[in-house]
Design an enzyme around this catalytic site. Structure first.
Site, PDB file in Angstrom:
ATOM      1  NE  ARG A   1       8.853  -8.064   4.341  1.00  0.00           N
ATOM      2  CZ  ARG A   1       7.576  -7.886   4.079  1.00  0.00           C
ATOM      3  NH1 ARG A   1       6.808  -7.284   4.968  1.00  0.00           N
ATOM      4  NH2 ARG A   1       7.040  -8.299   2.958  1.00  0.00           N
TER       5      ARG A   1
ATOM      6  NE  ARG B   1      -1.405   1.182   3.906  1.00  0.00           N
ATOM      7  CZ  ARG B   1      -0.759   2.228   4.417  1.00  0.00           C
ATOM      8  NH1 ARG B   1      -0.965   3.445   3.946  1.00  0.00           N
ATOM      9  NH2 ARG B   1       0.103   2.060   5.395  1.00  0.00           N
ATOM     10  NE  ARG B   2       3.218   2.391   5.916  1.00  0.00           N
ATOM     11  CZ  ARG B   2       3.546   1.778   7.034  1.00  0.00           C
ATOM     12  NH1 ARG B   2       4.558   0.906   7.041  1.00  0.00           N
ATOM     13  NH2 ARG B   2       2.886   2.017   8.153  1.00  0.00           N
TER      14      ARG B   2
END
Length: 305
Positions: A148, A130-131
């Site tokens: 991560r 989404r980002r």
């Protein structure tokens, strides 16, 4: 009154659990009851075996382990980051309260440059599709890299192979690291994930009445209405945490306004839906928004067609 709050052992989880514990103590004092809250750290398979998460929802693994601990009687209640909680109900448990929401925005963390000031080809890290999609929609020239790790690990990459990272403002604030946010991103530029910044307090269906009443006092009605609409849209879209789906609702008086966005992975095409209605219709507003998006081709953008 002594109660046990189940939590993961990560820095962010323990920070938000500690803050929630303090709120529970204050709620007890307001009711004339002394409350002692013990944090019970639950170790999940995902915490000790990162390889076990391949092909699975990381957040689903963690949430399920906490819920199993609650059902097993290892603790009396849980607190979750609501954006990480699957939209389907979990047998035997219920969300008794959703406290007032923290900052729902995403935050760009750089050495000082704002989003529109970054040089062409700047390398920005994020683990969220989404980002990533919304970054590319704003700046197609950016080199968005997968990222991560915990908050400290991600922030440590700024200047070490990356020009910036995007994190949730709420997480930074709960860790006392809000100053690391170079630019909180406007919700129209980077629509948040459904329920981002909100917490959910979960208990067993058979929880004692005094515990239920104590925790229910922490519920914030406008926040509950907003996230109900957002999560209803997410559920209707049948989208998980890996889908480029965003939803953000606000409440003004008795009116709820919802902005839902589904965006292609490369950011080139986005579908937006804006709906509003009475706060009592929050779930229906979310479902209607999602159905409209599906009718306009949202499934294809999410890779399902």
């Amino acid at each position: 009154m002594s109660v046990r709050l189940g939590t993961r052992g990560s820095a962010l989880a323990t920070a938000q659990s500690g803050q929630l514990a303090d709120a529970v103590v204050r709620a007890g004092l307001a009711r004339g009851t002394r409350v002692d809250v013990e944090l019970v750290k639950v170790t999940t398979k995902g915490d000790v075996d990162r390889g076990s998460l391949v092909g699975l929802s990381q957040t689903g693994v963690f949430v399920t382990a906490l819920r199993e601990a609650l059902l097993a009687g290892e603790c009396d209640f849980l607190v979750h980051s609501l954006k990480d909680v699957p939209t389907a109900s979990f047998p035997g448990l219920e969300v008794v309260a959703i406290p007032r929401r923290e900052d729902p925005r995403d935050a760009l963390c750089t050495a000082g440059a704002l989003l529109d000031e970054l040089p062409r080809g700047a390398r920005i890290g994020t683990g969220s599709p989404r980002r990533a999609a919304q970054l590319l929609a704003r700046r197609p020239d950016l080199d968005v890299q997968p990222l991560r790790g915990n908050v400290d690990t991600r922030l440590g990459r700024v200047g070490d192979g990356l020009d910036g990272v995007v994190l949730a403002a709420a997480g930074l604030n709960r860790l006392g690291r809000g100053a690391d946010a170079t630019q909180p991103l406007d919700v129209d530029v980077m629509v948040p994930a459904p329920a981002q910044g909100a917490l959910a307090i979960e208990i067993r269906d058979d929880a004692p009445a005094d515990l239920r009443a104590l925790l229910a006092a922490l519920d914030d009605a406008p926040t509950r209405a907003a996230v109900t609409a957002e999560r209803a849209a997410l559920a209707t879209l049948e989208a998980g945490c890996a889908a480029p789906v965003a939803a953000y609702a606000t409440v003004a008086g008795e009116t709820l306004s919802l902005h839902t966005r589904v965006i292609g992975p490369d950011g080139r095409l986005a579908l937006n839906e804006r709906n509003h209605g009475h706060v009592s219709e929050a779930e229906a507003i979310g479902r209607a928004s999602a159905h409209s998006l599906l009718g306009r081709g949202a499934a294809r953008l999410m890779g399902r067609a």
